[in-house]
Scaffold this active site. Structure first.
Site, short mmCIF file in Angstrom:
data_model
loop_
_atom_site.label_atom_id
_atom_site.label_comp_id
_atom_site.label_asym_id
_atom_site.label_seq_id
_atom_site.Cartn_x
_atom_site.Cartn_y
_atom_site.Cartn_z
N ARG A 1 0.84 -1.20 0.00
CA ARG A 1 0.00 0.00 0.00
C ARG A 1 0.87 1.24 0.00
NH1 ARG A 1 1.06 2.32 4.61
NH2 ARG A 1 1.48 1.06 6.47
N HIS B 1 -1.58 -1.43 13.55
CA HIS B 1 -2.92 -2.02 13.57
C HIS B 1 -3.01 -2.93 14.78
CE1 HIS B 1 -3.86 -0.45 9.69
NE2 HIS B 1 -2.98 -1.19 9.04
N CYS C 1 3.05 7.22 10.31
CA CYS C 1 2.94 7.76 8.95
C CYS C 1 4.00 8.81 8.66
CB CYS C 1 1.54 8.34 8.72
SG CYS C 1 0.24 7.10 8.92
#
Length: 242
Positions: A88, A95, A194
């Protein structure tokens, strides 16, 4: 800085092909990451070949980290959980239990072959879902995902509540979004989430913001908001695996 993706026309995403619906699947036990990726890839191939309907798959993962195509090794500060390379877009994220992951497999070639508009559609889906709980989610020009302002922490502070990471193959999407419902937020301390290192940018969840909602509550809101942005769905009973 507010993201100008909010000005994109999302109308072409509002519905599958005539006579078709999107399958809506919920797994009620944590799904191992490699198993989820294999299932997504198989379903995306079937969708591209017109052998299966589009799919939205709601699930939770065991605690783990994934690194997208822009991931940097130095952003993993403490390898306390398994790390998985992911195809991705994006960088490193977490997660785990208490986080709702939604993997979205849509035929964008038929709906609208525009990656930027698709990401804007995912953002809109998240924003409308959060609005059901009186949480104002916002886009940002310089980073993907959905953010909430935190004036209680100080001027200019904001926290990320939802992440987005997508991949396309033959114009069929897979991977998708994650919304923090009630995860252990300390698990984000082991990464630079991120790739955003600004100390004014943190991570939050619905429960952290004072909204004690259940995963089932979030699933209902996700379904309603999805139909507003992407069109009708067909519900399936909860499943333990793909």
């Amino acid at each position: 800085m507010v993201n100008d993706r909010q000005n994109l026309d999302l109308t072409p995403f509002a519905g599958p092909a005539a006579g078709e619906v999107v399958e809506w699947r919920i797994s009620d036990t944590p799904v191992p990451y490699p198993e989820a990726v294999a299932a997504m890839e198989a379903r995306a191939a079937a969708i591209a070949a017109h052998q299966a309907p589009e799919l939205v798959w709601l699930l939770e993962h065991p605690a783990l980290y994934t690194s997208g195509t822009s991931g940097k090794a130095e952003d993993l500060l403490d390898p306390r959980f398994p790390m998985f390379a992911s195809g991705r877009g994006g960088q490193i994220t977490y997660h785990g239990p208490g986080q709702r992951v939604a993997y979205v497999m849509l035929d964008l070639k038929r709906r609208r072959p525009d990656v930027r508009a698709y990401v804007a559609g995912l953002e809109e889906w998240i924003i409308r879902t959060l609005a059901a709980f009186n949480v104002r989610g916002e886009r940002r020009e310089d980073r993907v995902g959905v953010w909430v302002r935190r004036p209680d922490k100080g001027e200019g502070f904001e926290d990320k509540i939802a992440a987005i990471g997508v991949r396309l193959r033959r114009w069929v999407s897979f991977h998708g979004i994650s919304i923090n419902v009630e995860p252990d937020l300390t698990h984000f301390d082991a990464i630079v989430p991120c790739g955003v290192a600004d100390p004014r940018c943190g991570v939050t969840s619905l429960v952290d913001l004072g909204h004690p909602v259940s995963m089932a509550d979030v699933d209902i809101a996700l379904r309603q908001a999805f139909e507003q942005v992407f069109g009708p769905i067909e519900a399936r009973l909860p499943q333990a695996t793909a």
